[in-house]
Scaffold this active site. Structure first.
Site, PDB file in Angstrom:
ATOM      1  N   LYS A 108     -29.242 -23.886   0.523  1.00 46.74           N
ATOM      2  CA  LYS A 108     -29.793 -23.740   1.936  1.00 46.74           C
ATOM      3  C   LYS A 108     -29.387 -25.082   2.486  1.00 46.74           C
ATOM      4  CE  LYS A 108     -34.080 -23.041   3.771  1.00 46.74           C
ATOM      5  NZ  LYS A 108     -35.677 -23.185   3.699  1.00 46.74           N
TER       6      LYS A 108
ATOM      7  N   LYS B 122     -31.726 -27.303  -1.770  1.00 45.37           N
ATOM      8  CA  LYS B 122     -32.315 -27.163  -0.496  1.00 45.37           C
ATOM      9  C   LYS B 122     -32.220 -28.471  -0.095  1.00 45.37           C
ATOM     10  CE  LYS B 122     -36.293 -25.936   2.230  1.00 45.37           C
ATOM     11  NZ  LYS B 122     -37.605 -25.208   2.188  1.00 45.37           N
TER      12      LYS B 122
HETATM   13  C1  PBG Z   1     -40.421 -23.959   3.807  1.00 41.24           C
HETATM   14  C2  PBG Z   1     -39.284 -23.283   4.139  1.00 41.24           C
HETATM   15  C3  PBG Z   1     -38.347 -23.559   5.075  1.00 41.24           C
HETATM   16  C4  PBG Z   1     -37.404 -22.732   5.260  1.00 41.24           C
HETATM   17  C5  PBG Z   1     -37.547 -21.799   4.458  1.00 41.24           C
HETATM   18  N1  PBG Z   1     -38.665 -22.307   3.543  1.00 41.24           N
HETATM   19  C6  PBG Z   1     -38.355 -24.978   5.999  1.00 41.24           C
HETATM   20  C7  PBG Z   1     -38.584 -25.908   5.640  1.00 41.24           C
HETATM   21  O1  PBG Z   1     -38.311 -26.610   4.415  1.00 41.24           O
HETATM   22  O2  PBG Z   1     -38.994 -27.038   6.433  1.00 41.24           O
HETATM   23  C8  PBG Z   1     -36.075 -22.485   6.361  1.00 41.24           C
HETATM   24  C9  PBG Z   1     -35.621 -21.422   6.662  1.00 41.24           C
HETATM   25  C10 PBG Z   1     -35.059 -21.303   8.023  1.00 41.24           C
HETATM   26  O3  PBG Z   1     -34.801 -22.468   8.617  1.00 41.24           O
HETATM   27  O4  PBG Z   1     -34.616 -20.529   8.405  1.00 41.24           O
HETATM   28  N2  PBG Z   1     -40.546 -24.442   2.431  1.00 41.24           N
END
Ligand code: PBG
Length: 360
Positions: free
Chosen positions: A283, A224
């Site tokens: 992601k 991520k």
């Molecule tokens: C939180 C989380 C995020 C997303 C999924 N879980 C945002 C972040 O890490 O700030 C992003 C999903 C999206 O942008 O559609 N941990």
């Protein structure tokens, strides 16, 4: 069909500058080699298609909000609404009717329930737990994915606990474990740690084993990245505001991955698998298809991609302005994930894509 002129001679691929690997028969080296032949009809294109998107590939992320019969639009995600629990059940019914195998739930926690220690995360009556139980009680045959991270619950919007100016890894894990157990208890089928703390998958897996949840799946947000494409999501769950008010650290670069790195993603995935993850996620999606490809090829495990909020917003905005054909770019972008090697895709387009796939 009109007779074609012979193709002009071209230099064989292997001799062109920069060409790598063994080249196929060079076009033009042999009269009548024409790649366009199989592209000429719809049936032959179908016959030779290497990859296919189906409704089985889709996971639909949904935002949950407090109240009854509520639908609250997300300004930066046109077409996406936060839904109260009753409407989440209705959306889950819609997903089942469309053939979508799983939904992912994210809470927009009321400000008064946010705290520095994020304790609402392990309240068995929190929004996502109630929504999960409601969907399960409706007897719907659909998988439920819940995020494991503290950002919707903390006053500073970080995924972990802050100690001074740092995000405290090991203390955060203790809270994530408690969060995981209440989510598993509520009936979540897949826990998706999205916090990027080191060692959390192993801790969660051990706790699940010890507490009678051995069959709960873990989909690790293994790779991520610290991405600006999450902006609209943070609006949706209300963490844009909290993160902006965070003392000192307003970005997540001390725990999410550096977009400059690719080998590091493989280490993250290897660790999460060793710690007991069943499914892997990469992601964001579209800007990280090279990572999806490397992970899928290296590990041969179910690899999911998250087409995140900013990607949705980008395509949707251009479509609404009339600059892009919305349905066409949606389907093309989703197919690209399959081509890169993804087993499935989390996408806000899930219901629309499923409807189109069911029509075809
Ligand atoms: C939180 C989380 C995020 C997303 C999924 N879980 C945002 C972040 O890490 O700030 C992003 C999903 C999206 O942008 O559609 N941990």
């Amino acid at each position: 069909m009109k007779p074609r002129h012979p193709a002009p001679p071209i230099e064989p691929i292997a001799r062109r500058a920069g060409a790598v690997g063994s080249a196929p028969t060079p076009p033009g080296a042999f009269p009548g080699v024409r790649l366009r032949r199989v592209r000429s009809t719809r049936w032959s294109r179908r016959l030779v298609a290497e990859h296919r998107l189906t409704v089985d590939d889709l996971i639909w992320p949904l935002f949950v909000v407090e109240g009854a019969n509520k639908r609250v639009p997300v300004a930066s995600m046109p077409g996406v609404e936060r839904l109260s629990v009753d409407n989440i059940v209705a959306a889950a019914e819609q997903a089942v009717a469309l053939g979508i195998p799983a939904i992912a739930l994210f809470p927009n926690t009321e400000p008064k329930l946010r705290s520095d220690d994020g304790r609402e995360a392990f309240n068995p009556e929190n929004l996502v737990c109630r929504a999960t139980r409601a969907v399960k009680e409706a007897g719907l045959d659909i998988g439920i994915v819940l995020d494991v991270a503290l950002d919707p619950y903390t006053t500073h919007g970080h995924d972990g606990l802050m100690r001074g100016s740092e995000i405290a890894n090991d203390e955060t894990i203790e809270v994530l474990v408690r969060q995981s157990l209440v989510q598993a208890e509520a009936g979540a089928d897949i826990l998706a740690p999205s916090d990027m703390m080191d060692g959390r998958v192993g801790a969660i897996r051990t706790a699940l084993e010890e507490n009678g949840y051995a069959s709960t799946l873990i989909m690790a947000y293994a790779a991520k990245y610290a991405s600006a494409f999450y902006g609209p999501f943070r609006d949706a769950v209300g963490s844009s505001v909290t993160l902006a008010s965070s003392p000192i650290k307003r970005d997540k670069r001390s725990y999410q991955m550096d977009p400059a790195n690719s080998d590091e993603a493989l280490r993250e995935v290897a660790l999460d698998l060793a710690e007991g993850a069943d499914l892997i996620m990469v992601k964001p999606g579209m800007a990280y298809l090279d990572i999806v490809r490397r992970v899928a090829e290296t590990f041969r495990v179910p690899t999911f991609a998250y087409q995140v909020s900013g990607e949705y917003a980008m395509l949707q905005a251009a479509a609404e302005a009339g600059w892009l054909d919305g349905d066409a770019v949606m389907m093309e972008s989703l197919l690209a994930f399959k081509r890169a090697g993804a087993s499935g895709i989390l996408t806000y387009f899930a219901p629309r894509a499923a409807a189109l796939l069911n029509e075809a």
